[in-house]
Design an enzyme around this catalytic site. Structure first.
Site, PDB file in Angstrom:
ATOM      1  N   ASP A   1       1.025  -1.384  -0.028  1.00 52.00           N
ATOM      2  CA  ASP A   1       0.015  -0.014  -0.012  1.00 52.00           C
ATOM      3  C   ASP A   1       0.730   1.218  -0.038  1.00 52.00           C
ATOM      4  O   ASP A   1       0.530   2.286   0.706  1.00 52.00           O
ATOM      5  CB  ASP A   1      -0.948   0.084   1.316  1.00 52.00           C
ATOM      6  CG  ASP A   1      -1.911  -1.183   1.313  1.00 52.00           C
ATOM      7  OD1 ASP A   1      -1.970  -1.749   0.265  1.00 52.00           O
ATOM      8  OD2 ASP A   1      -2.772  -1.202   2.043  1.00 52.00           O
TER       9      ASP A   1
ATOM     10  N   LYS B   1      -6.613  -4.469  -3.323  1.00 54.39           N
ATOM     11  CA  LYS B   1      -7.192  -5.508  -2.387  1.00 54.39           C
ATOM     12  C   LYS B   1      -7.901  -4.755  -1.690  1.00 54.39           C
ATOM     13  O   LYS B   1      -8.041  -3.461  -1.302  1.00 54.39           O
ATOM     14  CB  LYS B   1      -6.068  -5.920  -1.374  1.00 54.39           C
ATOM     15  CG  LYS B   1      -5.086  -4.870  -0.671  1.00 54.39           C
ATOM     16  CD  LYS B   1      -4.040  -5.442   0.315  1.00 54.39           C
ATOM     17  CE  LYS B   1      -3.287  -4.540   1.303  1.00 54.39           C
ATOM     18  NZ  LYS B   1      -4.225  -3.747   1.983  1.00 54.39           N
TER      19      LYS B   1
ATOM     20  N   CYS C   1      -2.393  -2.950   7.607  1.00 53.05           N
ATOM     21  CA  CYS C   1      -2.425  -3.711   6.444  1.00 53.05           C
ATOM     22  C   CYS C   1      -1.105  -4.590   6.175  1.00 53.05           C
ATOM     23  O   CYS C   1      -1.115  -5.660   6.022  1.00 53.05           O
ATOM     24  CB  CYS C   1      -2.219  -2.931   5.073  1.00 53.05           C
ATOM     25  SG  CYS C   1      -4.043  -2.168   4.783  1.00 53.05           S
TER      26      CYS C   1
HETATM   27  C1  C5J Z   1      -3.206   0.091   5.493  1.00 53.50           C
HETATM   28  C2  C5J Z   1      -4.893   1.399   6.728  1.00 53.50           C
HETATM   29  N1  C5J Z   1      -2.766   0.243   4.406  1.00 53.50           N
HETATM   30  N2  C5J Z   1      -4.476   1.601   7.490  1.00 53.50           N
HETATM   31  N3  C5J Z   1      -4.636   0.585   5.597  1.00 53.50           N
HETATM   32  O1  C5J Z   1      -2.776  -0.053   6.580  1.00 53.50           O
HETATM   33  O2  C5J Z   1      -6.396   1.570   6.728  1.00 53.50           O
END
Ligand code: C5J
Length: 224
Positions: free
Chosen positions: A23, A128, A161
């Site tokens: 991400d 995702k 994530c």
């Molecule tokens: C991720 C989130 N990528 N913190 N998403 O950690 O919502």
């Protein structure tokens, strides 16, 4: 060849491991994205970018399988549970318009991986809908096709994530290592707690190690 890691040395396999970058998208690291809509200081995450760039370059040089993920929902939000969309007391939510397009929506400018980490042809980019990279994606099939047994994780955010994905991988039998200075959280204490809980109890979720140790071991083991 082992990597100096916590809680004990991480043994590199015969075959190349894979790198999973979680991400590193504008939604989390730039102002006006999903991360800042939740009230977070997104600048905290930017400090890992040069480290992730370095690791990505090494993975590319060694011919490792590279997988980039993005947290992303379909434009019609059919893959976004209402509970997720309505969580929090924020002014703008998933799917709402922001300065970089609709928040956390596949195809919007804010959903793109940041320029310096953009996937190259031959690398996988997985959208995702969940926090975990295995949930409702083809990740497991991709790893199986490439006979991958060992995974290196980096990206954001450590306790959401990244940790969720690493736990999913651990449950599926992968040997996982989280690169300590290549992951970041909006909450420094949460990052440290995550690193600690991964390697606690004999590596109940896996290993952690700094990028320097990872890079030098990878180069020695798989370099020419
Ligand atoms: C991720 C989130 N990528 N913190 N998403 O950690 O919502």
């Amino acid at each position: 060849m082992n990597i100096d890691a916590k809680p004990y040395p991480f043994e590199l396999p015969e075959t190349l491991p894979a790198l999973i970058i979680i991400d590193m998208q504008r939604d989390f690291v730039e102002q006006g994205g999903f991360g800042s809509s939740l009230g977070n200081d997104v600048t905290l995450l930017l400090k890992i970018v040069p480290v992730v760039e370095r690791i990505l370059q090494v993975a590319r040089d060694l011919g490792m399988l590279v997988i980039h993920t993005r947290e992303a929902h379909k434009a019609d939000l059919s893959d976004c549970p209402e509970s997720k969309r309505m969580r929090g007391q924020c002014a703008v939510r998933i799917g709402d318009q922001g300065p970089m397009g609709r928040l956390l929506i596949d195809g919007e400018p804010g959903n793109e991986i940041i320029d310096t980490l953009k996937p190259l042809p031959g690398e996988y980019e997985i959208a995702k809908p969940g926090k975990g990279a295995f949930y409702a994606t083809a990740l497991q099939d991709i790893l199986s096709e490439h006979d991958i047994t060992h995974l290196f994780f980096c990206g954001v955010t450590t306790e959401v994530c990244v940790q969720t994905s690493m736990r999913e991988a651990n449950d599926r039998g992968y040997e996982c290592l989280l690169i300590e200075d290549a992951t970041e959280s909006y909450f420094p204490d949460f990052k440290q707690a995550t690193l600690d809980m991964i390697s606690a109890q004999g590596g109940i979720v896996g290993w952690t190690s700094p990028s320097e140790s990872v890079i030098s071991a990878l180069k020695s083991r798989y370099g020419q």
